[in-house]
Structure formats: structure tokens, C-alpha cells
Design an enzyme around this catalytic site. Sequence first.
Site, PDB file in Angstrom:
ATOM      1  N   GLY A  17       7.206 -18.616  88.181  1.00 52.23           N
ATOM      2  CA  GLY A  17       8.456 -19.178  87.672  1.00 52.23           C
ATOM      3  C   GLY A  17       9.505 -18.134  87.359  1.00 52.23           C
ATOM      4  O   GLY A  17      10.240 -18.252  86.377  1.00 52.23           O
ATOM      5  N   ASP A  72      15.340 -21.480  94.888  1.00 48.68           N
ATOM      6  CA  ASP A  72      15.661 -20.921  93.572  1.00 48.68           C
ATOM      7  C   ASP A  72      17.155 -20.990  93.278  1.00 48.68           C
ATOM      8  O   ASP A  72      17.556 -21.078  92.114  1.00 48.68           O
ATOM      9  CB  ASP A  72      15.176 -19.468  93.460  1.00 48.68           C
ATOM     10  CG  ASP A  72      13.727 -19.377  92.990  1.00 48.68           C
ATOM     11  OD1 ASP A  72      13.332 -20.211  92.152  1.00 48.68           O
ATOM     12  OD2 ASP A  72      12.994 -18.500  93.467  1.00 48.68           O
ATOM     13  N   LYS A 187      -6.066 -12.634  77.918  1.00 45.88           N
ATOM     14  CA  LYS A 187      -6.411 -11.333  78.488  1.00 45.88           C
ATOM     15  C   LYS A 187      -5.147 -10.610  78.958  1.00 45.88           C
ATOM     16  O   LYS A 187      -4.362 -11.151  79.745  1.00 45.88           O
ATOM     17  CB  LYS A 187      -7.381 -11.518  79.662  1.00 45.88           C
ATOM     18  CG  LYS A 187      -8.783 -11.960  79.227  1.00 45.88           C
ATOM     19  CD  LYS A 187      -9.449 -10.873  78.388  1.00 45.88           C
ATOM     20  CE  LYS A 187     -10.858 -11.247  77.960  1.00 45.88           C
ATOM     21  NZ  LYS A 187     -11.457 -10.198  77.106  1.00 45.88           N
ATOM     22  N   THR A 191      -1.734  -7.913  83.080  1.00 49.13           N
ATOM     23  CA  THR A 191      -0.362  -7.476  82.803  1.00 49.13           C
ATOM     24  C   THR A 191      -0.267  -5.955  82.815  1.00 49.13           C
ATOM     25  O   THR A 191       0.670  -5.378  83.385  1.00 49.13           O
ATOM     26  CB  THR A 191       0.109  -8.035  81.444  1.00 49.13           C
ATOM     27  OG1 THR A 191       0.185  -9.455  81.537  1.00 49.13           O
ATOM     28  CG2 THR A 191       1.462  -7.474  81.051  1.00 49.13           C
ATOM     29  N   LYS A 223      -0.542  -5.087  71.628  1.00 47.47           N
ATOM     30  CA  LYS A 223      -1.359  -4.390  72.625  1.00 47.47           C
ATOM     31  C   LYS A 223      -0.587  -4.222  73.935  1.00 47.47           C
ATOM     32  O   LYS A 223      -0.566  -3.135  74.536  1.00 47.47           O
ATOM     33  CB  LYS A 223      -2.642  -5.197  72.852  1.00 47.47           C
ATOM     34  CG  LYS A 223      -3.691  -4.522  73.711  1.00 47.47           C
ATOM     35  CD  LYS A 223      -4.938  -5.401  73.722  1.00 47.47           C
ATOM     36  CE  LYS A 223      -5.986  -4.874  74.661  1.00 47.47           C
ATOM     37  NZ  LYS A 223      -7.152  -5.786  74.719  1.00 47.47           N
ATOM     38  N   VAL A 241       5.422 -25.584  79.206  1.00 45.84           N
ATOM     39  CA  VAL A 241       6.133 -26.659  78.505  1.00 45.84           C
ATOM     40  C   VAL A 241       6.219 -27.867  79.425  1.00 45.84           C
ATOM     41  O   VAL A 241       6.066 -27.750  80.645  1.00 45.84           O
ATOM     42  CB  VAL A 241       7.555 -26.216  78.068  1.00 45.84           C
ATOM     43  CG1 VAL A 241       7.492 -25.223  76.920  1.00 45.84           C
ATOM     44  CG2 VAL A 241       8.331 -25.609  79.233  1.00 45.84           C
ATOM     45  N   GLY A 352      15.337 -35.224 106.629  1.00 46.68           N
ATOM     46  CA  GLY A 352      14.179 -34.721 107.363  1.00 46.68           C
ATOM     47  C   GLY A 352      14.547 -34.498 108.816  1.00 46.68           C
ATOM     48  O   GLY A 352      15.626 -34.899 109.266  1.00 46.68           O
ATOM     49  N   CYS A 379      21.082 -38.421 104.279  1.00 46.79           N
ATOM     50  CA  CYS A 379      21.036 -37.742 105.570  1.00 46.79           C
ATOM     51  C   CYS A 379      20.279 -38.602 106.586  1.00 46.79           C
ATOM     52  O   CYS A 379      20.775 -39.640 107.008  1.00 46.79           O
ATOM     53  CB  CYS A 379      20.436 -36.347 105.409  1.00 46.79           C
ATOM     54  SG  CYS A 379      20.748 -35.253 106.825  1.00 46.79           S
ATOM     55  N   GLY A 381      17.989 -40.508 105.909  1.00 50.45           N
ATOM     56  CA  GLY A 381      17.828 -41.789 105.213  1.00 50.45           C
ATOM     57  C   GLY A 381      18.969 -42.746 105.485  1.00 50.45           C
ATOM     58  O   GLY A 381      18.781 -43.974 105.472  1.00 50.45           O
ATOM     59  N   HIS A 515      24.273 -34.561 101.238  1.00 46.61           N
ATOM     60  CA  HIS A 515      23.159 -34.355 100.304  1.00 46.61           C
ATOM     61  C   HIS A 515      23.679 -34.283  98.863  1.00 46.61           C
ATOM     62  O   HIS A 515      23.950 -33.196  98.357  1.00 46.61           O
ATOM     63  CB  HIS A 515      22.413 -33.060 100.645  1.00 46.61           C
ATOM     64  CG  HIS A 515      21.607 -33.131 101.897  1.00 46.61           C
ATOM     65  ND1 HIS A 515      20.271 -33.465 101.907  1.00 46.61           N
ATOM     66  CD2 HIS A 515      21.957 -32.935 103.196  1.00 46.61           C
ATOM     67  CE1 HIS A 515      19.822 -33.467 103.154  1.00 46.61           C
ATOM     68  NE2 HIS A 515      20.832 -33.147 103.956  1.00 46.61           N
ATOM     69  N   GLU A 517      22.130 -34.525  96.168  1.00 51.02           N
ATOM     70  CA  GLU A 517      21.183 -33.890  95.242  1.00 51.02           C
ATOM     71  C   GLU A 517      21.549 -32.442  94.941  1.00 51.02           C
ATOM     72  O   GLU A 517      21.204 -31.911  93.880  1.00 51.02           O
ATOM     73  CB  GLU A 517      19.752 -33.959  95.793  1.00 51.02           C
ATOM     74  CG  GLU A 517      19.455 -33.108  97.022  1.00 51.02           C
ATOM     75  CD  GLU A 517      19.706 -33.814  98.344  1.00 51.02           C
ATOM     76  OE1 GLU A 517      19.106 -33.411  99.356  1.00 51.02           O
ATOM     77  OE2 GLU A 517      20.515 -34.761  98.369  1.00 51.02           O
TER      78      GLU A 517
END
Length: 546
Positions: A17, A72, A187, A191, A223, A241, A352, A379, A381, A515, A517
Site C-alpha cells: 500500500g 495508483d 517481528k 524491516t 527497537k 483499517v 472491456g 464504455c 457497457g 469513463h 469513474e
Amino acid sequence: MTTNYIFVTGGVVSSLGKGIAAASLAAILEARGLKVTMMKLDPYINVDPGTMSPTQHGEVFVTEDGAETDLDLGHYERFIRTKMTKRNNFTAGRVYADVLRKERRGDYLGATIQVIPHITNAIKDRVIAGSEGHDIAIVEVGGTVGDIESLPFMEAIRQLAVELGRERAMFMHLTLVPYLAAAGEVKTKPTQHSVKELLSIGIQPDILVCRSDRMIPANERKKIALFCNVPEKAVISMKDVDSIYKIPQLVKSQGLDDLVCTRFGIDAPEADLSEWEQVIYEEANPTGEVTIGMVGKYIELPDAYKSVNEALKHAGLKNRLNVTIKYVDSQDIETKGVELLEGLDAILVPGGFGDRGVEGKIRAAQYARENKVPYLGICLGMQVALIEYARNVAGMEGAHSTEFNKDTKYPVVGLITEWVDETGNVEERTESSDLGGTMRLGSQLCHLEKGTKARELYGSATIHERHRHRYEVNNVLRPQIEKAGLKVSGLSADKKLVEMIENPAHPWFVAAQFHPEFTSTPRDGHPLFAGFVKAAGQYSRGEFEK
């Protein structure tokens, strides 16, 4: 304006993420009154994700200026007000292509072209150019530290940080801190090893964002700080979350934005996160629930429809409804029948490519029309809704798109060979054009017809929406379909291309070639999705006219 840079890297595993963490930081800094932009550097060799399979890479996010980019960038636009452009995302393939083009042209005067300095310099130049005019640029490097593909990008940001100086550049590293139930503790070793890998290429992180299923205990934070050379206050817990829109508040409560402002010497007011608090409140307090069926063929990876999923959630917030998405494989409709669509409060057919599952989508549009179920087509659709209407209402037996059947008697959808873009230039395409970067892309003006549901929803005579397609409604056969009752409610800037259709005989049947969205955000929603989810709520309560 002097721009300060935050370089974001990831370690241990992929899909932690980074994009959400970076966007959350950007949202807080923007809420402090700063002008923020974001960039995504992708190490793969494709020039852009435009021709990549959605089931491998997830959706392709389209920017206003027509760039086909990483999903992203969709997160970035949903978290901050800055609009992304072609300059906000580039790949290793794009960089190599540009460098090789210059080499062929003779720009390097016979020099031996190498990763260092030529590729790294090209990356640095793009980062600087893409961030001009902003207080802060947050630059995310794709992949995981240690990947061979990302090494030129890591070297480029290392050099850039040295050239800019500590007062203008810092590194934020996202890493995994797993909880082992058998040991009863988190643990930190993964990291530590991830930071060690980063140090080996000359990068010392200034902030560590630790992903875990719980808050990192104080002892473990100490630590991590000790063994990774960062102050304890710079070890930020990012626990799991139930909503990504809670993350800005989560990381702000740990002082992430203060670390940035202190480092860059920025005196900015406290962040006003009231808009995000409202989003969280709306999400936590729905007054009802709807189930929306999404009929597609990439359903094994929900990220293939990431922006549509988010837009439906945003519309749920605006209507105070909890939206449950039921994914329906369009191929299953072909083999098992439309019974799969029973019990849904609304049906959405997204975009699509290719003929696999297209008949299932056509049958979904038919089911929605005949059973008066709210329908939104995007589109492809829209195209399948038009094909279904042409076949079953307008009497055009065997009507199809030339994308799927070049020999159809009624090619109601065909390749766009010519269109006028936003700047007035005429774009031309043929069947032999390349697949990559040749579609009708980016924001285009659309005229909405008076007295239509589209005009009512948007409340405006003209709108701008983003496109990504190469097929359109065939204007030769359009009058025959309109005569049968289908309404064209939106037209392109030159009024030659069909952008929206709706069925006046249906309580809520709307479809768009664009589109919507891509412009929906949690704070503002989107009128088309808000209207669609509202109709789903009415249908679920039995308020829909049958």
C-alpha cells in the site's frame, strides 16, 4: 517556487500500500494549505500500462490529458485535489525509449550510452519536470527494494537527494512488520533487513512506515528506530483499517506531517481534516444497503475495476447507503443464464476489450431493460446496451460491433476513424493502427440534451469526461435505433459522436461511452454514480415503477 521532495520506497513484500500511504501523506499536507503533487515511477519495460492485461496489472487509469497510467494515480486523485497528467507517471520502458531515440538522432555525440549516467539522468530530469510549481512532490518508486528492475530508479533518486540536499529531499520507506501468533509478538527483523538492503544502495530512510495488522508496541518501535538509524518518532504504525479513507487521520495522529514540515522548514497551519472526518462518518453510518451486480470478465482481480469500485462506494456515501458489489462473470451468464442476476438492486457493465464474454454482457443489458432493474453502462457497457436494443427492440437481427463481428449485417458499433480532440485537432485511425496509445483518450467535452436524465443528473448543458476507446456508435444506423425509442442524450464537442444513451421507457437506464469513474472522489462523489446508487436504493425499497 522551490519544490521539496519525498521519495517513497517499499520493502519486504509487494502490495503493502505504498500508493495509499503516499496519498494519505499528500492529503494531510494539502490540508495544511500546501500545494502538493505526486509521481509514480514504474520499473517495468512496457512504455505504459495501456496494452497490459487488467488481470495482471489492474486497471489502467486515464488522466485528463489522455495518459494511460498506473492505478495508483487514481488513488492520488481521490486523495488530493491536484489533477495528474502525463508527467506524473513514467516507466523504465518510456525512459529507455526516449534515450534510445536521442541516441539514434545523434544527441549524445557518439558517447557510449549507459545506465549511469544516461538512464539515471533521464529519470532525474523527468522527476524535476513533473514537479514544477508545487511546494512538495511525493515520488513513489514501484516495486520492492532489492528488485533488479528498480535499481536505476533507486540510483536516480539517491543522486537527486544528494544534489538537492537534506533540506529539500527525504526518504520514506514502507515495510512489513508481521505478527506471529505462535510467538505472540510482532517481528522487526524483516524491516531491519529491508533497511539494510536500502542502505547498501546508499539510501538512509528518514521515515519508516510500518504495515501491520495492529499498532506497533512502543518497545518494538524503539527497537526499529535503534537498528534502522531513525528517530523513534519517525517510526509510524500503519495498521490494517476497514477503510483506506481513515489512513490520513491515522498517520496524522502520529505526527507524520510534522516530521515533513520540520525537515523542510515549512511553517504551515494545522491540517484541517474535517472533509475526511465527514467521509468517515458517512461511511460508518449508512441508513440502508444495496447490492449492485458488476458484470465483467476480469472479475478474478477486483483491481481491474478499481476506480469503478471506489466510485460506487463514493456514491454510497452520498446516498448514505452501504454498497455491496457482487461480481458476475459475463461468461457464466452465457453458460448458466440470467438467473445469476436475480436479487440484484442494480446492474453495472463496465468497460472491456475483446469478444470473450460479450454475449453475457448483452444478456445482462437485456435483463436490466426487460425487468426494469437500474442499469449503468460504461464504455463497452454502453455499446452492449445499444447492441441489445438494436437486436431486440429495433428489429436489427444479428446487430453487433465490428470489434466482435466484422461481417454483421447491422454494424451498430464501429471503429472511430476520425474525431476532433479537445484542442480542435482532427485525430485519424485505421484498422492497421498500433494497439498502444492509439485510442480516443483523455478529457473530452460532451453536450447533454435537454429533458434527458443525463442533463438532470449533471445539472449542466456541457460536461467534461475522460475517454478510452476506439469504437463508437455507427451514425448511419443511429436513426433507426432512435426511431425505435432509444434516446441519445450526450454528444461529442462536434456533435458527431454519441457519448450517452438512455431508455425513456425505463425508470433508470443510462449508459456512457466515457469513463465517469475516473473523476469520482470520496469527498465529492460523481453525479452519474450518485444517481445510479440512489436508483438502486429506490429499487431495493420497492419504490421503482415497474
